[in-house]
Scaffold this active site. Structure first.
Site, mmCIF file in Angstrom:
data_model
loop_
_atom_site.group_PDB
_atom_site.id
_atom_site.type_symbol
_atom_site.label_atom_id
_atom_site.label_comp_id
_atom_site.label_asym_id
_atom_site.label_seq_id
_atom_site.Cartn_x
_atom_site.Cartn_y
_atom_site.Cartn_z
ATOM 1 N N CYS A 97 0.593 -1.298 -0.297
ATOM 2 C CA CYS A 97 0.061 -0.139 0.195
ATOM 3 C C CYS A 97 1.011 1.203 -0.140
ATOM 4 O O CYS A 97 0.734 2.634 -0.868
ATOM 5 C CB CYS A 97 -0.733 0.027 0.944
ATOM 6 S SG CYS A 97 -2.598 -1.742 1.875
ATOM 7 N N ASP B 198 -20.016 13.093 -15.353
ATOM 8 C CA ASP B 198 -21.727 13.307 -14.686
ATOM 9 C C ASP B 198 -21.487 11.987 -13.694
ATOM 10 O O ASP B 198 -23.002 11.704 -12.775
ATOM 11 C CB ASP B 198 -22.388 12.739 -16.083
ATOM 12 C CG ASP B 198 -21.368 11.013 -16.322
ATOM 13 O OD1 ASP B 198 -20.702 10.912 -15.768
ATOM 14 O OD2 ASP B 198 -21.889 10.432 -17.086
#
Length: 224
Positions: free
Chosen positions: A47, A140
């Protein structure tokens, strides 16, 4: 695993605590493209390398009007402390500041809502942690791309950037990008566009590859 998003779904307008304060997701996105990506745990090796690379590429995403936001089941306090390690990994000043916020989802509400939990990977209490999920949202607020990696395999953020460039190009132009496409390479003319219309749409030229079938569906044009 309950929850999850399908391509074309509108992103939930959730609220969350982050390293830059409380946000509402749609307000955070605004009119931008957005990448929401989860990781299993803070202070872990894979990570750290992933978020380090995301931080390095943040200016490239910003140039393309793309906002980044990360998520894991760790607290804001852990995120901020871990950010110092990420910056140190990048050979930069070890501050708490990253070029994107990280969401605190310690109660796993968002991970469940968005289908991000990995049942095969558990924390010290036996609870599932977040997988390596990538969601790309358009202006959108609809999901344009989703990627799911297991905890043991780190993501390629250069590939994620390449995909975003393709998504933005194909959202604006009536083209598709072929295998291994890179920004600046030739693109493919959509098979639904008639030949005469294609000539008008792509003044740089349309090049058709001859095939044994005789069908003229492999049509290339320089990137518009």
């Amino acid at each position: 695993m309950p929850g999850g998003l399908l391509l074309g779904d509108v992103a939930p307008n959730f609220e969350a605590n982050t390293t830059v304060g409380r946000i509402r997701f749609h307000d955070f996105l605004g009119d931008s493209w957005g990448i929401l990506f989860s990781h299993p745990r803070d202070f872990t090796p894979v990570c750290t390398t992933e978020l380090g690379r995301a931080a390095k590429l943040a200016p490239e995403f910003a140039k393309r009007n793309v906002k980044l936001i990360a998520l894991s089941i760790d607290s804001v306090e852990d995120h901020l402390a871990w950010s110092k390690d990420i910056n140190a990994y990048n050979c930069e000043e070890p501050t708490e500041k990253l070029p994107f916020p990280i969401i605190d989802d310690r109660n796993r509400e968002l991970a469940i809502l968005l289908g991000m939990l990995d049942p095969a990977e558990k924390d010290e209490k036996g609870m599932p942690v977040t997988a390596r999920v990538v969601f790309v949202f358009g202006p959108d607020k609809k999901l344009k791309l989703s990627i799911l990696y297991p905890a043991t395999t780190g993501r390629n953020f250069d590939e994620i950037l390449r995909v975003v460039i393709s998504l933005q190009l194909t959202a604006e132009k009536r083209v598709a990008t072929p295998v291994d496409w890179k920004d600046g390479d030739s693109v493919m003319v959509l098979p639904t566009i008639p030949e005469e219309e294609a000539k008008k749409l792509f003044p740089k030229g349309v090049f058709t590859k001859e095939l044994p079938s005789g069908k003229k569906y492999l049509r290339y044009t320089p990137q518009p």
